[in-house]
Design a protein around this motif. Sequence first.
Motif, PDB file in Angstrom:
ATOM      1  N   ASP B 432      50.760   7.737  25.120  1.00 40.64           N
ATOM      2  CA  ASP B 432      51.422   8.023  26.250  1.00 40.64           C
ATOM      3  C   ASP B 432      51.846   9.198  26.713  1.00 40.64           C
ATOM      4  N   GLU B 433      52.138   9.947  25.668  1.00 37.23           N
ATOM      5  CA  GLU B 433      52.518  11.473  25.790  1.00 37.23           C
ATOM      6  C   GLU B 433      51.538  12.599  25.924  1.00 37.23           C
ATOM      7  N   SER B 434      50.346  12.004  25.583  1.00 32.14           N
ATOM      8  CA  SER B 434      49.036  12.712  25.672  1.00 32.14           C
ATOM      9  C   SER B 434      49.012  13.472  26.936  1.00 32.14           C
ATOM     10  N   CYS B 435      48.768  14.710  27.212  1.00 30.29           N
ATOM     11  CA  CYS B 435      48.927  15.394  28.622  1.00 30.29           C
ATOM     12  C   CYS B 435      47.412  15.229  29.216  1.00 30.29           C
ATOM     13  N   GLY B 436      46.487  14.935  28.372  1.00 27.76           N
ATOM     14  CA  GLY B 436      45.204  14.388  28.982  1.00 27.76           C
ATOM     15  C   GLY B 436      44.176  15.805  29.315  1.00 27.76           C
ATOM     16  N   LYS B 437      44.697  16.783  28.816  1.00 29.07           N
ATOM     17  CA  LYS B 437      43.697  17.962  29.153  1.00 29.07           C
ATOM     18  C   LYS B 437      42.535  18.101  28.336  1.00 29.07           C
ATOM     19  N   CYS B 438      42.477  17.472  27.009  1.00 26.05           N
ATOM     20  CA  CYS B 438      41.444  17.639  26.190  1.00 26.05           C
ATOM     21  C   CYS B 438      40.883  16.294  26.028  1.00 26.05           C
ATOM     22  N   ALA B 439      39.510  16.229  25.775  1.00 24.96           N
ATOM     23  CA  ALA B 439      39.004  14.856  25.628  1.00 24.96           C
ATOM     24  C   ALA B 439      39.265  14.100  24.220  1.00 24.96           C
ATOM     25  N   PRO B 440      39.302  14.929  23.321  1.00 26.97           N
ATOM     26  CA  PRO B 440      39.683  14.196  21.871  1.00 26.97           C
ATOM     27  C   PRO B 440      40.404  13.403  21.830  1.00 26.97           C
ATOM     28  N   CYS B 441      41.741  13.948  22.393  1.00 23.91           N
ATOM     29  CA  CYS B 441      43.041  13.426  22.419  1.00 23.91           C
ATOM     30  C   CYS B 441      43.010  12.396  23.532  1.00 23.91           C
ATOM     31  N   ARG B 442      42.584  12.700  24.857  1.00 20.92           N
ATOM     32  CA  ARG B 442      42.802  11.792  25.748  1.00 20.92           C
ATOM     33  C   ARG B 442      42.037  10.471  25.601  1.00 20.92           C
ATOM     34  N   ILE B 443      40.775  10.663  25.087  1.00 23.37           N
ATOM     35  CA  ILE B 443      39.895   9.353  25.056  1.00 23.37           C
ATOM     36  C   ILE B 443      40.138   8.818  23.616  1.00 23.37           C
ATOM     37  N   GLY B 444      40.033   9.791  22.508  1.00 23.41           N
ATOM     38  CA  GLY B 444      40.283   9.303  21.056  1.00 23.41           C
ATOM     39  C   GLY B 444      41.501   8.349  21.078  1.00 23.41           C
ATOM     40  N   GLY B 445      42.625   8.990  21.410  1.00 23.32           N
ATOM     41  CA  GLY B 445      43.893   8.237  21.314  1.00 23.32           C
ATOM     42  C   GLY B 445      43.771   6.744  21.683  1.00 23.32           C
ATOM     43  N   VAL B 446      43.194   6.540  22.963  1.00 24.34           N
ATOM     44  CA  VAL B 446      43.136   5.362  23.555  1.00 24.34           C
ATOM     45  C   VAL B 446      42.221   4.350  22.762  1.00 24.34           C
ATOM     46  N   GLN B 447      40.912   4.985  22.485  1.00 28.12           N
ATOM     47  CA  GLN B 447      39.942   4.129  21.669  1.00 28.12           C
ATOM     48  C   GLN B 447      40.777   3.578  20.284  1.00 28.12           C
ATOM     49  N   MET B 448      41.483   4.500  19.743  1.00 30.27           N
ATOM     50  CA  MET B 448      42.011   4.041  18.398  1.00 30.27           C
ATOM     51  C   MET B 448      42.896   3.175  18.630  1.00 30.27           C
ATOM     52  N   LEU B 449      43.692   3.165  19.490  1.00 35.17           N
ATOM     53  CA  LEU B 449      44.731   2.102  20.238  1.00 35.17           C
ATOM     54  C   LEU B 449      44.227   0.839  20.507  1.00 35.17           C
ATOM     55  N   GLU B 450      43.095   0.834  21.139  1.00 32.61           N
ATOM     56  CA  GLU B 450      42.367  -0.805  21.341  1.00 32.61           C
ATOM     57  C   GLU B 450      42.069  -1.139  20.233  1.00 32.61           C
ATOM     58  N   ILE B 451      41.531  -0.221  19.221  1.00 32.28           N
ATOM     59  CA  ILE B 451      41.092  -0.866  17.857  1.00 32.28           C
ATOM     60  C   ILE B 451      42.232  -1.572  17.103  1.00 32.28           C
ATOM     61  N   LEU B 452      43.237  -0.814  17.023  1.00 28.11           N
ATOM     62  CA  LEU B 452      44.353  -1.359  16.485  1.00 28.11           C
ATOM     63  C   LEU B 452      45.011  -2.533  17.056  1.00 28.11           C
ATOM     64  N   LYS B 453      44.972  -2.506  18.395  1.00 28.64           N
ATOM     65  CA  LYS B 453      45.288  -3.794  19.197  1.00 28.64           C
ATOM     66  C   LYS B 453      44.580  -4.962  18.600  1.00 28.64           C
ATOM     67  N   LYS B 454      43.285  -4.753  18.558  1.00 24.81           N
ATOM     68  CA  LYS B 454      42.256  -5.666  18.192  1.00 24.81           C
ATOM     69  C   LYS B 454      42.660  -6.328  16.891  1.00 24.81           C
ATOM     70  N   ILE B 455      42.572  -5.221  16.131  1.00 18.49           N
ATOM     71  CA  ILE B 455      43.187  -5.766  14.416  1.00 18.49           C
ATOM     72  C   ILE B 455      44.357  -6.679  14.511  1.00 18.49           C
ATOM     73  N   THR B 456      45.468  -6.398  15.217  1.00 16.93           N
ATOM     74  CA  THR B 456      46.432  -7.106  15.225  1.00 16.93           C
ATOM     75  C   THR B 456      46.625  -8.239  15.969  1.00 16.93           C
ATOM     76  N   GLN B 457      45.497  -8.577  16.673  1.00 24.15           N
ATOM     77  CA  GLN B 457      45.232  -9.809  17.256  1.00 24.15           C
ATOM     78  C   GLN B 457      44.483 -10.670  16.495  1.00 24.15           C
ATOM     79  N   GLY B 458      44.152 -10.159  15.499  1.00 23.57           N
ATOM     80  CA  GLY B 458      43.219 -11.047  14.465  1.00 23.57           C
ATOM     81  C   GLY B 458      41.628 -10.711  14.952  1.00 23.57           C
ATOM     82  N   LYS B 459      41.307 -10.099  15.814  1.00 23.24           N
ATOM     83  CA  LYS B 459      39.775  -9.784  16.443  1.00 23.24           C
ATOM     84  C   LYS B 459      39.182  -8.774  15.660  1.00 23.24           C
ATOM     85  N   GLY B 460      39.949  -8.247  14.631  1.00 20.52           N
ATOM     86  CA  GLY B 460      39.359  -6.835  13.968  1.00 20.52           C
ATOM     87  C   GLY B 460      37.966  -7.392  13.407  1.00 20.52           C
ATOM     88  N   GLU B 461      37.149  -6.410  12.958  1.00 13.17           N
ATOM     89  CA  GLU B 461      35.971  -6.234  12.422  1.00 13.17           C
ATOM     90  C   GLU B 461      35.908  -5.516  11.407  1.00 13.17           C
TER      91      GLU B 461
END
Lengths: 113, 577
Positions: B432-461
Motif C-alpha cells: 500500500d505504501e510503496s511509492c511505485g518509483k522502482c520496479a522491484p518494490c512496486r512489482i515484487g511486493g504485489v507478487q509476494m502478496l499474491e502468493i501469500l494470499k494464495k497460501i492463506t486461502q489453501g491454494k498454495g503449492e
Amino acid sequence: MAMTRDDLNKLKAETQAKEPKNWIRVGYSTCGVAAGAKEVFDVLTEEAKARNMDLLVKKCGCVGLCSAEPLVEVNIEGAPRVFYGKVNKEVAHRIMDEHVCQKKLVENHIYEI
Amino acid sequence: MKQILMQDTSGTLKKELRDLYVSFNSHLRDNGLADKAQVVLVSDIGVHNKGMVVKVLPEGFIYINVQSTHIADIVAKTVVNGAKVDALAYERPNKQMRIVLRHCGILDPESIEDYIAHDGYQGLANALAMGPEKVIEEMKKSGLRGRGGAGFPTWLKWNLTRAVKGEAKYIICNGDEGDPGAYMDRSVLEGDPHAVIEGMVIGGFAVGARNGIFYIRAEYPLAVARIQKAIDVCYAKGLLGKDIFGSGFDFDVEIRLGAGAFVCGEETALIASVEGLRGYPRPRPPFPSVKGLWDKPTVINNVETLANVSYILFKGGEAFGKIGIEGSTGTKVFALTGKVKNSGLVEVPMGTTLREIVFDIGGGVFENRAIKAIQTGGPSGGMIPQEFFDTPVGYESLQKLGSIMGSGGMIVMDENDCMVDISKFYLGFCVDESCGKCAPCRIGGVQMLEILKKITQGKGELDDLEKLSEIAEAMQRASLCGLGQTAANPVLSTMKYFGMEYEKHVINKKCPAGKCASLVQYSINKERCTGCGLCARNCPVNAISGDRQTKYTIDMAKCIGCGNCYEVCKFGAVLRQ
C-alpha cells in the motif's frame, strides 16, 4: 529580548520556588484525550475551584501506561503519591472527595508505574 | 495513616482476595487499628505473577504470596512498627530507565517555565558555551546512534554535514512516524516538545545550520499544536531567533506537515516532501549531508534522537555512554503493543532482554496464553521466536536475529496469531505504501502478496515458498530505498523461524493458529452443546441453526469461517479443525 544564562537560571529558581505542595497531573496526550482525559480534567479543575483549594491541576504528557488511560497522578500532603488509571467522571469526583479531602486512597483504580 | 494495597497478581484468586481483604480489615478493627491503616484494592501493584501481593505505604514494602495466616505478622511488624516482614518481602526490580521520557507525564508540555524548572535549555546553554567541535566531541563520547531505525552514529552524521562547506545548511527533525503500532515519537512531541526543540538547536549549532524544520505528519494534530506553541514561546523568550544566549548564534524553526505517507520517513523522500514535491526517494549518493534540502547540506534526526541530545549536553556524553551496552548506548523507548497485558511505552537501557520487557514490565501475555513471537522494527523488521527472548536488545543483536531495532515498535504475538497471516499484513502495508518509483518494490511486493494470499486461502503449492524467497532477495538487492529493501523482512523471518507453519498451510492446508478462515472448519459437538443458542445469535451469516432440544449445527455451505461461534461458546462445544 535575548535571554542570558543568568536569566535562565533565575527563571529556573523562581519556578522551582513556586512549585505547589499539592498537585494533580492529568495525562493529556492523544492516548489520554482519546480515553476521556478532557472530561476528567474538567471535573478536577471545577471541583478544585468550587472547594477553593490550594491545589494545582495540570495537563501533562503521557507517562507510558497507555492501556490504563486516562491516568491521573495525585500528590496531596498527608497521603501517598499515587497514579489512578481508567479514571472517569465518577472516579474523578471520588478522587476529590476521598483522596484530596479525606486523604484516603480510592479503591480499584491504583496503578503502580 | 498507612495504606495496605493488595492485588491478586495471578488472576485466579478472586475469592481469596476478597477473603484477605475482609480478614485484614477485621484484624485491624479487632486490634483497634482501624483508623491507623486503610486497606485498598488496586488495579496494578507493579508486580506480576507472584500470587497475592500486598504493598504497605508509605514504607513501600512489597510482600508476595501472602496468605491470611500472614496478616497478624504484617500488621504487628509493618503497620504498627514500620518494620519489614523479611520472609515475605520482595524487591521489585526497576527495569525501566527514563531519559527520553524523562519529562513525559511530569511537566506541562505547554509551559516553558515548567521545562526550565526541570533543567530545560541548560544543555543548549552548555553547547553554545563550548563551541561546535566540542559538542560533536561530546556526542562522540555518548555513542548515541540514530533512533529512527538505521542506527547511524549521530556525531558522525553531524560531523559529515559540518565538514561540508556552505552558508546555508538545514537540520530536519523526522517526525514522520509510520510503523503500525509505534507511537513513541508522538508521545515525546506531545509530552516534552521543548526537549526536542532544544536538541534541534544544539544539532543546528553543531553542524552550522541556521534553519530547523520539524517534519510532522498531519495525523498528529496535538503534537503539531504543542510544538508550534513551544516554538512561539521560545521566540518570545529569545531562545529561538537572533543571538541565542548572547552567543551570536541565530536559529529559526518552522513546521512542515507530512500527509502521512510511510515512504516519507525515508530521508530523501522526506526532503522531496518538504520541498513541496511528490514524496519520491532518490538514489544515494549524494547523501543529504552533502546535498539535501534545496540541494544544501542537511542533517536529518529522529525525534527520539533529538530528545536524547538535550539530555546528553546537559549531563555530559560520558555519563550517557555508560548506560547500555557496547555499541548500543543509552536507552530505547519501545511501544509495547499486541497481546500484552500492559500495553504502552516503555523505556529501558540497551541490553535489557526481550523477556524482561514483555514479562517484567509488560506483565506477560493476555489471559496467560502462550507467547509465540515478538515483532520488532515494524514492517521493516522481523519476528523473533521464543528461543531468542533472552537476547539483550541492541542494534547488532536484533539484526543478527533477522529483525531490526527500527523506530521501536514491539508487538507481542500469541498462539492465536498465524505467522503467515501476520506477514501478509505487514507486506500488505508496504505494498500500500510503496511509492511505485522502482520496479522491484512496486512489482515484487504485489507478487509476494499474491502468493501469500494464495497460501492463506489453501491454494498454495510447494514451489511458492521458493518463489517467495527468490522475489524477496531481488527486492532486498535492487530496491531503491529502505522501504523496498526491507519490505520482505517479515516474510523472510517468519519463513526462517516458523517454516513449519508455512508448510502446514501449503501441504496440509491447515492453519495451526486457526486464523486463516478458508483453512479452518468449525463444527459443533452435540454432546457438549447445551442448546443456549449464543453461537447462532453471534453468527453474522446465519449459518447456525437448531434449538434447545435438537442442539445446534453449522451449515458449512454458508459458514465464512469468522470464528465468532468459537469465541463465544462458553462450553467448548464449537470445534475448530
